[in-house]
Design a protein around this motif. Structure first.
Motif, PDB file in Angstrom:
ATOM      1  N   LYS A  19      -8.194  15.323  -2.198  1.00 49.67           N
ATOM      2  CA  LYS A  19      -7.350  14.728  -2.943  1.00 49.67           C
ATOM      3  C   LYS A  19      -8.236  14.266  -4.367  1.00 49.67           C
ATOM      4  N   ALA A  23      -7.001  15.498  -8.169  1.00 45.83           N
ATOM      5  CA  ALA A  23      -6.770  14.586  -9.040  1.00 45.83           C
ATOM      6  C   ALA A  23      -7.273  14.930 -10.406  1.00 45.83           C
ATOM      7  N   ARG A  29      -5.298  16.007 -17.391  1.00 42.63           N
ATOM      8  CA  ARG A  29      -6.111  14.946 -16.566  1.00 42.63           C
ATOM      9  C   ARG A  29      -7.678  14.768 -17.029  1.00 42.63           C
ATOM     10  N   LYS A  59       3.004  10.972 -15.394  1.00 40.18           N
ATOM     11  CA  LYS A  59       2.699  11.363 -13.847  1.00 40.18           C
ATOM     12  C   LYS A  59       1.163  11.504 -13.927  1.00 40.18           C
ATOM     13  N   HIS A  60       0.521  12.220 -14.858  1.00 38.00           N
ATOM     14  CA  HIS A  60      -0.883  12.374 -15.037  1.00 38.00           C
ATOM     15  C   HIS A  60      -1.728  11.134 -14.834  1.00 38.00           C
ATOM     16  N   SER A  62      -0.458   8.156 -13.536  1.00 37.25           N
ATOM     17  CA  SER A  62      -0.337   8.013 -12.117  1.00 37.25           C
ATOM     18  C   SER A  62      -1.128   8.374 -11.130  1.00 37.25           C
ATOM     19  N   LYS A  63      -1.447   9.867 -11.329  1.00 40.44           N
ATOM     20  CA  LYS A  63      -2.301  10.721 -10.480  1.00 40.44           C
ATOM     21  C   LYS A  63      -3.809  10.297 -10.511  1.00 40.44           C
ATOM     22  N   THR A  66      -3.838   6.679  -8.858  1.00 44.78           N
ATOM     23  CA  THR A  66      -3.792   6.360  -7.300  1.00 44.78           C
ATOM     24  C   THR A  66      -5.089   6.821  -6.942  1.00 44.78           C
ATOM     25  N   ASN A  67      -5.994   7.631  -7.433  1.00 49.70           N
ATOM     26  CA  ASN A  67      -7.268   8.066  -6.891  1.00 49.70           C
ATOM     27  C   ASN A  67      -8.397   7.222  -7.645  1.00 49.70           C
TER      28      ASN A  67
END
Length: 247
Positions: A19, A23, A29, A59-60, A62-63, A66-67
């Motif tokens: 994951k 990411a 990113r 979205k980027h 958020s990714k 999240t990590n």
């Protein structure tokens, strides 16, 4: 082989590691991490720097959040986390030492110097009457001179040993001249002009072109370096056009 890796921990964390890899598996990113490495930035600044649309940027980010690679503060300000910073540094270190980086550099250079645009020029082809013959030799100068002589039809009259003797190169061993030593051999020492002059003992007049400039990296070329290179290629082309061999 001892690689100092805790393989058990890696096997137990395969999903999380995967994951984490996903990411950062996008150029944008990675760009965001680099931008946030310098300083905290708000959403509008990141929008301007990345040329992304609002939805894509969200979205980027958020990714990355999240990590746990990026964190969002009050008033929409984003900052890279310690994990994000360490991961970016590790990636940079690995890439610098990777074979893929070297291969990419070679491909870039090949593309830069092979894709030449010729505008309003008629293509011409010059045929050299004496075909050069490759001579494998530890000493490049002796091999090159021997190849030239053989292309001139002297293959029965002379060999590599004779070239070394007549030119005096053989007597410069072991690359020592008046107390100086150099891995480049006689070409880097004061005896070199004498070797070039003595090469004429083989029965041909030798014209030497000398340029005392260095050899900079492609990314460090200056206008002066480009002029030097053009002048050198012009000299070589003129000699070949006049059907003269060039070493």
């Amino acid at each position: 082989m001892n690689n100092n890796l805790d393989t058990k921990e890696i096997f137990d964390s395969l999903d999380n590691i995967s994951k984490l890899g996903k990411a950062i598996a996008h150029p944008k990113r990675l760009q965001l991490l680099i931008l946030l490495l310098d300083e905290r930035r708000d959403f509008s600044t990141l929008l301007d720097k990345t040329n992304l649309k609002k939805t894509a940027l969200s979205k980027h980010l958020s990714k990355l959040m999240t990590n746990h690679l990026v964190v969002k503060h009050e008033r929409g300000v984003y900052n890279i986390t310690t994990d994000g910073e360490e991961l970016l540094k590790a990636l940079t270190t690995v890439y610098k030492d990777s074979k893929s980086r070297d291969e990419l550099k070679r491909k870039t250079l090949r593309k830069r110097y092979s894709n030449v645009r010729v505008i309003n020029m008629e293509k011409t082809e010059n045929i050299v009457s004496r075909e050069p013959k490759l001579q494998r030799a530890w000493i490049s100068y002796l091999g090159a001179v021997l190849g030239v002589l053989q292309s001139l039809g002297k293959e029965k009259d002379i060999d590599r040993v004779s070239v070394g003797g007549y030119s005096g190169y053989a007597f410069a061993l072991p690359n020592v001249s008046k107390g100086n030593t150099c891995p480049s051999g006689p070409t880097a020492l004061a005896v070199w002009p004498d070797i070039v002059k003595a090469t004429g003992n083989l029965g041909f007049r030798v014209h030497e072109f000398v340029d005392y400039g260095g050899y900079p990296e492609p990314d460090e070329l200056t206008d002066k370096d480009r002029i030097r290179a053009k002048n050198l290629f012009k000299l070589i082309k003129t000699a070949i056009d006049n059907d003269k061999p060039v070493v």
